[in-house]
Design an enzyme around this catalytic site. Structure first.
Site, mmCIF file in Angstrom:
data_model
loop_
_atom_site.group_PDB
_atom_site.id
_atom_site.type_symbol
_atom_site.label_atom_id
_atom_site.label_comp_id
_atom_site.label_asym_id
_atom_site.label_seq_id
_atom_site.Cartn_x
_atom_site.Cartn_y
_atom_site.Cartn_z
ATOM 1 N N GLN A 140 -6.817 -0.905 2.971
ATOM 2 C CA GLN A 140 -5.851 -0.858 3.925
ATOM 3 C C GLN A 140 -6.986 0.219 4.332
ATOM 4 O O GLN A 140 -6.824 1.357 3.862
ATOM 5 C CB GLN A 140 -4.854 -0.312 3.865
ATOM 6 N N ARG A 189 -1.568 -5.230 8.906
ATOM 7 C CA ARG A 189 -0.871 -4.856 8.979
ATOM 8 C C ARG A 189 0.354 -4.222 10.652
ATOM 9 O O ARG A 189 -0.386 -3.684 10.882
ATOM 10 C CB ARG A 189 -0.209 -3.949 7.600
ATOM 11 N N TYR A 216 -0.566 5.016 13.323
ATOM 12 C CA TYR A 216 -1.486 5.657 13.209
ATOM 13 C C TYR A 216 -2.625 5.001 14.242
ATOM 14 O O TYR A 216 -2.116 4.153 15.447
ATOM 15 C CB TYR A 216 -2.204 5.119 12.127
ATOM 16 N N PRO A 229 0.484 -0.947 -0.105
ATOM 17 C CA PRO A 229 -0.418 -0.007 0.438
ATOM 18 C C PRO A 229 0.628 1.195 -0.159
ATOM 19 O O PRO A 229 1.426 1.517 1.052
ATOM 20 C CB PRO A 229 -0.830 0.329 1.282
ATOM 21 N N CYS A 277 0.260 5.197 0.437
ATOM 22 C CA CYS A 277 -0.638 6.863 -0.219
ATOM 23 C C CYS A 277 -0.268 7.589 -0.842
ATOM 24 O O CYS A 277 1.190 7.694 -1.649
ATOM 25 C CB CYS A 277 -0.238 7.309 1.145
#
Ligand code: FAD
Ligand code: FMN
Length: 751
Positions: free
Chosen positions: A491, A620, A572, A414, A416
């Site tokens: 994701q 993840r 996060y 993944p 961004c």
């Protein structure tokens, strides 16, 4: 020049010899505390290439080493009643005593002063009398310790115990035995170094060694125990000792290798674990580099600096390989249950220096066996029929999770793009993801897609919180499904305390200059001191976030994604609950790991309930925070265990990005060991990610069982067709999308 060498091992004697040979006017003396014939150990092993490179420095040494060495080409692995032989490895062994005698004779012939039985306990006196002092006094160097402020050594004592024995059994190959008794697993590294004599190193974990009483054993008891344990393998041959005491391997590094007129050589400067068999080679190569640097006549300080600069890169590279190798032997208990052929492959590729690709060049038959076994397993587990003549490379075997079958093991990680408008993916995302799906990867991950507008990292991040988001994603998913063989994953994420920040190219993780939205976290700890302070989440906030995740999962289903990943990494929201450095709560969501995992698991369970049973889910994680007091790899094993208990299908093992002051240890495949550990200790499928960029590494990771899928991020930015290029180079035919099939039609025109 008046040169005094402290230590008459391979480094000291070879340096003395080369310096005297370079200029007979040099006054060179070697001070060795023992007598020549009194050395420890038995044989040393060199690769053919290393031996030739060294011997070429002195023709007489070349001749002596060539006649006295014992050569072999195979590695044999004995494990669980099986024996695997791999050929093409070209080694030679030499008795340490013989090597030292040859070097000492040559020193004598050239006029080097050899002072045996001279134990230098006060190096200061020697340093005062000489222009140059070569400290070649081995791993326990007195000189290094006397000047430790200047050299700044680090000595990392490894946990396993080993003893260096000899035997009259002539091993035809470099031989590894793995044998379990009631105390645990014992490893043997054995090789012949002259006709009828072999080195026989026995190694075990400390608990195994203590359990067998070896902590109290003298040499005679050690021999008696090892002869009993390896009776079958020794076939009537005896073991012999030579100052054979059980030891722990010290990995030695120094911040500086020279100070004033002193220079460190060999083990005094650096060690490399015996399982890569290169300590003597490194020591002798140091001697070559030092002599070369001194020959340039630019003054002592410049020469010593040049020596250090020349030697550091290859030494550190070999130390990295040695570190990977010694860890494999420390962790062998983890691998013994592997099928014997995979165990053998994992052993041969343990240091990362030997890959699937270069092993294929050395021993194609062995690699063909590995590939056939791997493909048969993949076919059995996925239910996909495969042609096995020839077997496909491991990366081109199918992989199944629930009802999802991937046609190969390469995934686009993944990434961004910070290019969405109000969370909606657009043409950029269609082309970006579409191109990578056309590029041949089995699975393409869409970027971290946020579960609410406030959950976004930046104003440019994608979302799944409005019906139009599902429609926009559907367009992309349908392109991938309709035109390529790839599957596509989403994701889902919530930025937490790392939210409301700029587009990455305007300042990664930096707060927005204006238009900020409120952010949430487990605790009110800002990312940077100048970042927005997150609100400590209440139960009401948690319930709202769970509802957002569930809504996003339903929209992802509407869009048609094949796999759903929950982002619990990189600091996060959910990651910040898991890490003790970002979660300092005192309620049932803080404290012990079980508590810190409570909210992430609530999210996982809620999404799992909303996501169809036949579709798989991954998570993840950051396996380590790379900071003291943060998550450690052992904690991530427990995290994975909990995820498995909650029906997670596969763990995507990343690392770090929790706090800005992290100290990652980067390098090739630097996060793969975490995926490997989780896969074996928890028994769950894993994805490896992080600095994987060659198909050789992908095939090695997969065939050795370190992970089930390999994720490549930046390599796919460089080359969307990464997988197609790999297929082409490996001679594997990957289906083209229909419009490109004409490539084959036109083929004759180009050949
Ligand atoms: C179990 C085991 C297996 C190994 N297998 C291999 C292998 O297969 N291949 C390989 O290449 N390497 C192998 N090595 C590593 C190898 O032995 C060393 O890396 C190599 O010997 C380093 O050479 P050196 O000259 O720097 O140090 P050393 O060989 O340790 O020599 C140092 C010398 O300095 C002398 N000395 C120490 N202090 C003083 C003092 N104060 N005054 C005077 N003299 C002093 C010592 O007596 C010794 O002779 C192995 C090591 C171990 C422990
Ligand atoms: C441009 C870019 C964007 C990224 N975005 C994400 C993301 O959305 N989610 C995520 O988990 N990791 C993200 N990462 C990390 C990658 O997925 C990957 O873990 C990391 O780059 C290491 O892999 P590599 O060495 O193959 O690049 C991103 C990396 C890059 C380079």
């Amino acid at each position: 020049m008046k040169v005094r060498v402290i230590g008459g091992g391979p480094a000291g004697l070879f340096a003395a010899l080369l310096l005297k040979r370079q200029d007979p006017k040099h006054d060179v003396h070697v001070y060795e505390r023992n007598r020549l014939e009194e050395t420890f150990g038995f044989g040393v092993v060199f690769s053919d290439a290393a031996e030739q490179a060294l011997a070429a420095r002195d023709p007489e040494i070349t001749e002596a080493m060539a006649t006295l060495s014992h050569r072999w080409d195979s590695i044999e692995i004995h494990h669980a009643g099986t024996r695997f032989t791999s050929t093409g490895h070209a080694f030679s062994g030499l008795s340490r005593k013989t090597l030292l005698r040859v070097l000492a004779d040559r020193c004598g012939a050239l006029g080097v002063g050899l002072c045996f039985q001279r134990d230098v306990q006060d190096p200061a006196a020697v340093i005062a009398e000489a222009d140059l002092v070569i400290a070649a006094d081995g791993a326990n160097s007195v000189v290094r310790e006397r000047y430790r402020e200047e050299f700044r050594p680090s000595v990392e004592v490894r946990p396993n115990k080993f003893v260096w024995l000899g035997t009259s059994k002539p091993f035809p190959a470099f031989t590894f035995y793995f044998k379990t008794d009631r105390h645990g697993l014992w490893r043997v590294h054995a090789y012949q170094y002259e006709p009828g004599f072999s080195t026989f190193i026995v190694e075990a974990r400390e608990e195994t060694w203590r359990g067998a009483g070896m902590d109290r054993a003298g040499e005679a008891q050690t021999i008696a125990f090892c002869e009993r344990l390896f009776q079958e393998e020794l076939q009537g041959h005896r073991l012999v000792s030579n100052r054979s005491i059980w030891r722990s391997f010290p990995t030695i590094r120094n911040e500086r290798w020279h100070h004033g007129n002193i220079v460190l050589l060999g083990d005094a400067a650096h060690t490399a674990h015996f399982s890569v068999g290169s300590g003597t080679k490194l020591a002798m190569e140091d001697a070559v580099a030092l002599t070369e640097a001194l020959s340039r006549d630019h003054g002592l300080e410049t020469a010593l600096q040049a020596y250090e600069e020349a030697r550091r890169p290859p030494v550190e590279s070999l130390q990295r390989a040695a570190q990977a190798s010694l860890q494999w032997f420390e962790d062998t208990e983890r691998y013994v249950k592997l099928p014997p052929i995979q165990f053998a492959f994992a052993l041969l590729t343990r240091s990362l220096r030997v890959t699937h690709e270069n092993l294929k060049a050395r021993d194609p038959a062995f690699v063909a066996k590995v590939d056939t076994w791997f493909a048969e397993e993949a076919a059995k587990r996925s239910g996909v029929r495969l042609s096995l003549s020839p077997p496909p490379p491991p990366m081109f075997t199918p992989f199944r999770l629930r009802d999802l079958t991937l046609m190969n093991r390469v995934a686009v990680s993944p990434m961004c793009q910070y290019s969405a408008g109000d969370g909606t993916p657009g043409d950029w995302h269609l082309v970006h993801l579409g191109a990578r799906a056309m590029g041949g990867a089995g699975l393409v991950f869409a970027e971290m897609t946020n579960v609410s507008a406030e959950a976004r990292i930046s104003p440019g991040c994608t979302g799944l919180y409005k019906p139009e988001h599902a429609a926009a994603w559907k367009r992309i998913v349908e392109f991938v499904h309709g035109n390529t063989a790839a599957k596509i994953a989403i994701q889902l994420g919530h930025a937490g305390r790392k939210g409301s920040t700029r587009l990455s190219w305007d300042g990664d993780s930096e707060p927005l200059p204006s238009g900020n939205w409120p952010i949430l976290g487990p605790s009110a700890i800002p990312y940077y001191p100048h970042s927005q302070v997150p609100k400590e989440m209440t139960r009401v906030d948690m319930d709202a976030a769970i509802r957002d995740y569930v809504r996003a999962a339903k929209l992802a289903l509407e869009a048609g994604f094949d796999l759903l990943e929950i982002h619990m990494a990189h600091g996060y929201l959910l990651a910040s609950f898991i890490s003790p450095v970002t979660n300092t709560r005192r309620d049932e969501y803080g404290g012990a790991l079980e508590n810190r995992m409570r909210f992430p698991l609530e999210v996982f369970d809620a999404v799992r309930a909303a996501w169809p049973q036949e579709k798989p889910m991954s998570v993840r994680i950051s396996a380590t925070d790379w900071v003291p007091g943060g998550m450690e790899p052992a904690d991530s094993v427990e995290v994975a265990r909990m995820l498995k208990a909650h029906q997670c299908d596969i763990v995507d093992v990343s690392a770090g990005q929790t706090v800005p002051d992290q100290k990652p240890v980067y390098g090739r495949l630097f996060q793969t060991p975490f995926a490997d550990r989780i896969r074996h200790e928890v028994g769950i499928a894993t994805m490896a990610v992080g600095n994987i960029s060659s198909y050789a590494d992908v095939n090695t990771i997969l065939a050795s069982g370190r992970a089930d899928l390999c994720l490549l991020a930046r390599a796919h930015l460089w080359d969307p067709y990464w997988t197609r290029h790999a297929a082409h180079e490996l001679g594997y035919k990957l289906e083209w999308p229909d419009p490109y099939e004409s490539l084959d039609t036109y083929k004759p025109r180009f050949t």
